[in-house]
Design a protein around this motif. Sequence first.
Motif, PDB file in Angstrom:
ATOM      1  N   ARG A  43      42.687   4.973   2.888  1.00  0.00           N
ATOM      2  CA  ARG A  43      41.263   5.128   2.612  1.00  0.00           C
ATOM      3  C   ARG A  43      40.681   6.278   3.441  1.00  0.00           C
ATOM      4  O   ARG A  43      41.188   6.595   4.504  1.00  0.00           O
ATOM      5  CB  ARG A  43      40.517   3.832   2.910  1.00  0.00           C
ATOM      6  N   PHE A 133      36.607   4.361   2.389  1.00  0.00           N
ATOM      7  CA  PHE A 133      36.528   4.369   0.930  1.00  0.00           C
ATOM      8  C   PHE A 133      37.880   4.748   0.323  1.00  0.00           C
ATOM      9  O   PHE A 133      38.520   5.704   0.771  1.00  0.00           O
ATOM     10  CB  PHE A 133      35.520   5.423   0.457  1.00  0.00           C
ATOM     11  N   GLU A 135      39.878   6.468  -2.895  1.00  0.00           N
ATOM     12  CA  GLU A 135      39.480   7.699  -3.584  1.00  0.00           C
ATOM     13  C   GLU A 135      38.572   7.417  -4.772  1.00  0.00           C
ATOM     14  O   GLU A 135      37.657   8.180  -5.043  1.00  0.00           O
ATOM     15  CB  GLU A 135      40.706   8.525  -3.960  1.00  0.00           C
ATOM     16  N   ARG A 136      38.770   6.324  -5.495  1.00  0.00           N
ATOM     17  CA  ARG A 136      37.897   5.991  -6.622  1.00  0.00           C
ATOM     18  C   ARG A 136      36.480   5.708  -6.103  1.00  0.00           C
ATOM     19  O   ARG A 136      35.495   6.164  -6.681  1.00  0.00           O
ATOM     20  CB  ARG A 136      38.434   4.791  -7.384  1.00  0.00           C
ATOM     21  N   GLU A 137      36.380   4.955  -5.002  1.00  0.00           N
ATOM     22  CA  GLU A 137      35.076   4.655  -4.406  1.00  0.00           C
ATOM     23  C   GLU A 137      34.402   5.935  -3.912  1.00  0.00           C
ATOM     24  O   GLU A 137      33.184   6.100  -4.046  1.00  0.00           O
ATOM     25  CB  GLU A 137      35.228   3.699  -3.234  1.00  0.00           C
ATOM     26  N   LEU A 138      35.199   6.839  -3.356  1.00  0.00           N
ATOM     27  CA  LEU A 138      34.659   8.104  -2.867  1.00  0.00           C
ATOM     28  C   LEU A 138      34.091   8.925  -4.026  1.00  0.00           C
ATOM     29  O   LEU A 138      32.988   9.458  -3.938  1.00  0.00           O
ATOM     30  CB  LEU A 138      35.732   8.903  -2.118  1.00  0.00           C
ATOM     31  N   GLU A 140      32.952   7.809  -6.832  1.00  0.00           N
ATOM     32  CA  GLU A 140      31.736   7.125  -7.285  1.00  0.00           C
ATOM     33  C   GLU A 140      30.573   7.429  -6.322  1.00  0.00           C
ATOM     34  O   GLU A 140      29.447   7.686  -6.765  1.00  0.00           O
ATOM     35  CB  GLU A 140      31.970   5.615  -7.388  1.00  0.00           C
ATOM     36  N   ALA A 141      30.820   7.388  -5.033  1.00  0.00           N
ATOM     37  CA  ALA A 141      29.781   7.698  -4.043  1.00  0.00           C
ATOM     38  C   ALA A 141      29.275   9.129  -4.230  1.00  0.00           C
ATOM     39  O   ALA A 141      28.062   9.380  -4.092  1.00  0.00           O
ATOM     40  CB  ALA A 141      30.322   7.500  -2.626  1.00  0.00           C
TER      41      ALA A 141
END
Length: 176
Positions: A43, A133, A135-138, A140-141
């Motif tokens: 993450r 985070f 990478e998918r969450e990053l 999205e952020a």
Amino acid sequence: MGEPVERVDEQDRVVGVVDRDEAIRNGWLHRVATTVCRDPRGRVLVYRRPEHVSRFPGQYDWLIGGAVGVGESYEEAAVRELAEELGVRVPVRPVVRFLCRGAISPYWLGVHEAVVSGPLTPEPSEIAWHGWFGERELREALRRWAFVPDGVDALRRYLALREPTAATPPPTPPRP
């Protein structure tokens, strides 16, 4: 002189020593070292800048770093900045270096990677909040939050280096 930095040319060769604020004000190239911090699970550390800072207040970033000092290498500066801003001492690995046109002024940006497994002690004058985070969450952020523009540019380059290109053939499966 406030914070002395090496003024460099378009090929990242040193041409003199100047004050960092003067380099920014005049658009002179200088060097900045940053690090992508990953935890053992892969993450990425994301943080929010305090509201009181002069550059990009309240915005999010994923790069820890700052100016490269006089006589310092990009790697030495990246390690120093991690200690100053997160309270950790870990080795860094260079990933990419490029001429960043910058939202405020141009500079050479050295991006490094480090695995951070111990506890963090964020410097409150630099980091108001932080979290890890995937990478998918990053991604999205990045769509929802205001990120430091130079960090967004660096993230595109960083992710492009990590993703296989269309010209790269898929790996050959092992024969039974």
